[in-house]
Design a protein around this motif. Sequence first.
Motif, PDB file in Angstrom:
ATOM      1  N   GLU A 174      -5.224   2.849  13.674  1.00  0.00           N
ATOM      2  CA  GLU A 174      -6.368   1.860  13.917  1.00  0.00           C
ATOM      3  C   GLU A 174      -7.697   2.039  13.329  1.00  0.00           C
ATOM      4  O   GLU A 174      -8.376   1.025  13.279  1.00  0.00           O
ATOM      5  CB  GLU A 174      -6.203   2.014  15.262  1.00  0.00           C
ATOM      6  N   ASP A 175      -7.913   3.308  12.629  1.00  0.00           N
ATOM      7  CA  ASP A 175      -8.970   3.436  12.288  1.00  0.00           C
ATOM      8  C   ASP A 175      -9.212   4.689  11.241  1.00  0.00           C
ATOM      9  O   ASP A 175      -9.839   5.504  10.811  1.00  0.00           O
ATOM     10  CB  ASP A 175     -10.210   4.054  13.339  1.00  0.00           C
ATOM     11  N   THR A 176      -8.007   4.172  10.036  1.00  0.00           N
ATOM     12  CA  THR A 176      -7.798   5.079   9.123  1.00  0.00           C
ATOM     13  C   THR A 176      -8.860   5.507   8.281  1.00  0.00           C
ATOM     14  O   THR A 176      -9.528   4.767   7.650  1.00  0.00           O
ATOM     15  CB  THR A 176      -6.588   4.843   8.348  1.00  0.00           C
ATOM     16  N   PRO A 177      -9.091   6.844   7.790  1.00  0.00           N
ATOM     17  CA  PRO A 177     -10.081   7.029   6.924  1.00  0.00           C
ATOM     18  C   PRO A 177     -10.264   6.213   5.643  1.00  0.00           C
ATOM     19  O   PRO A 177     -11.090   5.980   5.261  1.00  0.00           O
ATOM     20  CB  PRO A 177      -9.938   8.770   6.783  1.00  0.00           C
ATOM     21  N   THR A 178      -9.086   6.409   5.056  1.00  0.00           N
ATOM     22  CA  THR A 178      -9.005   5.615   3.722  1.00  0.00           C
ATOM     23  C   THR A 178      -8.323   4.373   4.022  1.00  0.00           C
ATOM     24  O   THR A 178      -7.493   3.967   4.334  1.00  0.00           O
ATOM     25  CB  THR A 178      -7.702   6.302   2.913  1.00  0.00           C
ATOM     26  N   GLN A 179      -9.393   3.263   3.995  1.00  0.00           N
ATOM     27  CA  GLN A 179      -9.275   1.943   4.314  1.00  0.00           C
ATOM     28  C   GLN A 179      -8.433   1.292   3.068  1.00  0.00           C
ATOM     29  O   GLN A 179      -7.306   0.454   3.301  1.00  0.00           O
ATOM     30  CB  GLN A 179     -10.291   1.334   4.452  1.00  0.00           C
ATOM     31  N   ASN A 180      -8.969   1.489   1.895  1.00  0.00           N
ATOM     32  CA  ASN A 180      -8.518   0.694   0.864  1.00  0.00           C
ATOM     33  C   ASN A 180      -8.361   1.395  -0.442  1.00  0.00           C
ATOM     34  O   ASN A 180      -9.262   2.333  -0.848  1.00  0.00           O
ATOM     35  CB  ASN A 180      -9.142  -0.582   0.414  1.00  0.00           C
ATOM     36  N   VAL A 181      -7.377   1.439  -1.428  1.00  0.00           N
ATOM     37  CA  VAL A 181      -7.247   2.249  -2.395  1.00  0.00           C
ATOM     38  C   VAL A 181      -7.065   1.573  -3.699  1.00  0.00           C
ATOM     39  O   VAL A 181      -6.285   0.499  -3.690  1.00  0.00           O
ATOM     40  CB  VAL A 181      -5.929   3.181  -2.357  1.00  0.00           C
ATOM     41  N   ALA A 182      -8.096   1.881  -4.853  1.00  0.00           N
ATOM     42  CA  ALA A 182      -7.596   1.338  -6.146  1.00  0.00           C
ATOM     43  C   ALA A 182      -6.940   2.372  -7.058  1.00  0.00           C
ATOM     44  O   ALA A 182      -7.140   3.398  -7.118  1.00  0.00           O
ATOM     45  CB  ALA A 182      -9.040   1.084  -6.869  1.00  0.00           C
ATOM     46  N   GLY A 183      -6.044   1.671  -7.706  1.00  0.00           N
ATOM     47  CA  GLY A 183      -5.432   0.577  -7.315  1.00  0.00           C
ATOM     48  C   GLY A 183      -3.797   0.700  -8.185  1.00  0.00           C
ATOM     49  O   GLY A 183      -3.464   1.692  -8.605  1.00  0.00           O
ATOM     50  N   ARG A 184      -3.246  -0.533  -8.466  1.00  0.00           N
ATOM     51  CA  ARG A 184      -2.088  -0.454  -9.282  1.00  0.00           C
ATOM     52  C   ARG A 184      -2.403  -1.659 -10.249  1.00  0.00           C
ATOM     53  O   ARG A 184      -3.383  -2.455  -9.925  1.00  0.00           O
ATOM     54  CB  ARG A 184      -0.794  -0.962  -8.548  1.00  0.00           C
ATOM     55  N   TRP A 185      -1.738  -1.695 -11.223  1.00  0.00           N
ATOM     56  CA  TRP A 185      -1.909  -2.752 -12.355  1.00  0.00           C
ATOM     57  C   TRP A 185      -0.600  -3.452 -12.492  1.00  0.00           C
ATOM     58  O   TRP A 185       0.433  -2.660 -13.018  1.00  0.00           O
ATOM     59  CB  TRP A 185      -2.277  -2.236 -13.449  1.00  0.00           C
ATOM     60  N   ALA A 186      -0.492  -4.685 -12.496  1.00  0.00           N
ATOM     61  CA  ALA A 186       0.714  -5.572 -12.905  1.00  0.00           C
ATOM     62  C   ALA A 186       1.262  -5.377 -14.285  1.00  0.00           C
ATOM     63  O   ALA A 186       0.408  -5.485 -15.335  1.00  0.00           O
ATOM     64  CB  ALA A 186       0.710  -6.916 -12.503  1.00  0.00           C
ATOM     65  N   THR A 187       2.442  -4.847 -14.762  1.00  0.00           N
ATOM     66  CA  THR A 187       2.860  -4.884 -16.071  1.00  0.00           C
ATOM     67  C   THR A 187       3.384  -6.076 -16.530  1.00  0.00           C
ATOM     68  O   THR A 187       3.572  -6.163 -17.904  1.00  0.00           O
ATOM     69  CB  THR A 187       3.981  -3.690 -15.959  1.00  0.00           C
ATOM     70  N   ARG A 188       3.437  -7.236 -15.693  1.00  0.00           N
ATOM     71  CA  ARG A 188       4.067  -8.404 -16.369  1.00  0.00           C
ATOM     72  C   ARG A 188       3.327  -9.383 -15.375  1.00  0.00           C
ATOM     73  O   ARG A 188       3.240  -8.906 -13.941  1.00  0.00           O
ATOM     74  CB  ARG A 188       5.380  -8.428 -16.618  1.00  0.00           C
ATOM     75  N   ASP A 189       3.600 -10.615 -15.843  1.00  0.00           N
ATOM     76  CA  ASP A 189       3.266 -11.784 -14.609  1.00  0.00           C
ATOM     77  C   ASP A 189       4.457 -11.686 -13.551  1.00  0.00           C
ATOM     78  O   ASP A 189       5.558 -11.462 -13.966  1.00  0.00           O
ATOM     79  CB  ASP A 189       3.211 -13.145 -15.179  1.00  0.00           C
ATOM     80  N   THR A 190       3.963 -11.825 -12.589  1.00  0.00           N
ATOM     81  CA  THR A 190       4.883 -11.616 -11.179  1.00  0.00           C
ATOM     82  C   THR A 190       4.266 -12.572 -10.010  1.00  0.00           C
ATOM     83  O   THR A 190       3.168 -13.062 -10.269  1.00  0.00           O
ATOM     84  CB  THR A 190       5.202 -10.400 -10.900  1.00  0.00           C
ATOM     85  N   ARG A 191       4.846 -12.857  -9.059  1.00  0.00           N
ATOM     86  CA  ARG A 191       4.693 -13.223  -7.692  1.00  0.00           C
ATOM     87  C   ARG A 191       4.735 -12.273  -6.780  1.00  0.00           C
ATOM     88  O   ARG A 191       5.517 -11.375  -6.489  1.00  0.00           O
ATOM     89  CB  ARG A 191       5.694 -14.324  -7.211  1.00  0.00           C
TER      90      ARG A 191
END
Length: 403
Positions: free
Chosen positions: A278-295
């Motif tokens: 509910e209150d996690t210390p790490t809220q958001n992480v950068a990141g990943r990078w798309a290797t090709r166009d995708t959905r």
Amino acid sequence: MTTPDAVPLDGPGFRTDPARLYREMRRDHGAVVPVLLHGGIPAWLVLGYRELHQVTGDPVLFSRDSDLWNQWENIPADWPLRPMIGHRQPSILYTVGERHRQRAAMIGNALEAVDPFELRRHAERFADELIDALCAAGEADLIAQYSMLLPVRVLARLYGFPDEDGPGLVTALNDMIDGRERALAGQSHLAGSMERLIAERRKEPADDVVSRMLADGSGFTDEEIAQDLMVMTAAGHQPTADWIGNSLRLMLTDDRFAASLFGGRHSVAEAMNEVLWEDTPTQNVAGRWATRDTRLGGRSVRAGDMVLLGLQGANSDPQVRTDASALTGGNSAHFSFGHGEHSCPFPAQEIAEVIARTGIEVVLDRLPDIDLAVPAESLARRPSPWLRGLNRLPVRFTPVLAR
């Protein structure tokens, strides 16, 4: 990839009510949200549990290699998020493929060899020292005087630093994390300390984490090991400090955990687990990078787009939290330690848990009548979209003698 309704990834909502902010983002944009980083730099924030599982489980399509980013030409040299994103940084964070697996094994093996009983002894000793310094006053700020000082002291001891180096490492790391005028000096002190320790352990190996990393046969350079130690220290300290602070806040403000304040211990683990949901210390992480166009989640993600991991958003996804209930007990299917081959190594998770639980239990043992010294609603968080922790946690208690 910029969309006209992209959400700026900053602002007061992350400090006041991020849960509401994530609900509004999900309502307006779905599981994958177009966001803007500092300076109007576009990215995607993944809030869906299933979508985040997809991203973190497919390192081929969603790579950790930041060189793939299609925005580097728009990133100024003084962009404040550069230290977080990293460009051609020789650490485990941006290593991929087989070399990453070798590197993760080196770190995991070095941490797994830590004796759990020795770890708890170190954590208890440093926690007791911190309580000794404040217990006679009858009041304290458990963030500045306790939680922000404890994890790095324990980690430094495990890595092989002499205890007298601990306070300087605490100051340097907290300066670096604070991101203000002392940040670069803190980073320089920490890097220099790691380099000196590695040089010493090259000459005189010992029974510590650094010596075990150096003894690994995978051929990593001293620079690579120093970079990994920096990552391990930062990732091991601040989230663990916030885990302690957020758990103590929950126990001091929620009647469900009141028993723990009167000698019970069953609720400590429950409170810690609920914080991870509910209150996690790490809220958001950068990141990943798309290797090709995708959905992804109904969105068209282009090759080179940055995908941010919305750990807290995924933890609260109503598609998997259908009754919106608080999850305590043994349910650990949260994303707070990540997922996939770039997740926090399991031995590191265990070390963090021992440090955090010991830190909480020492507070409750030494200051049994502890109580919040300010109204709960006045407690403020750091205004970061990345890490969620308290600025202060003022408490009062009956003064006691140091041991």
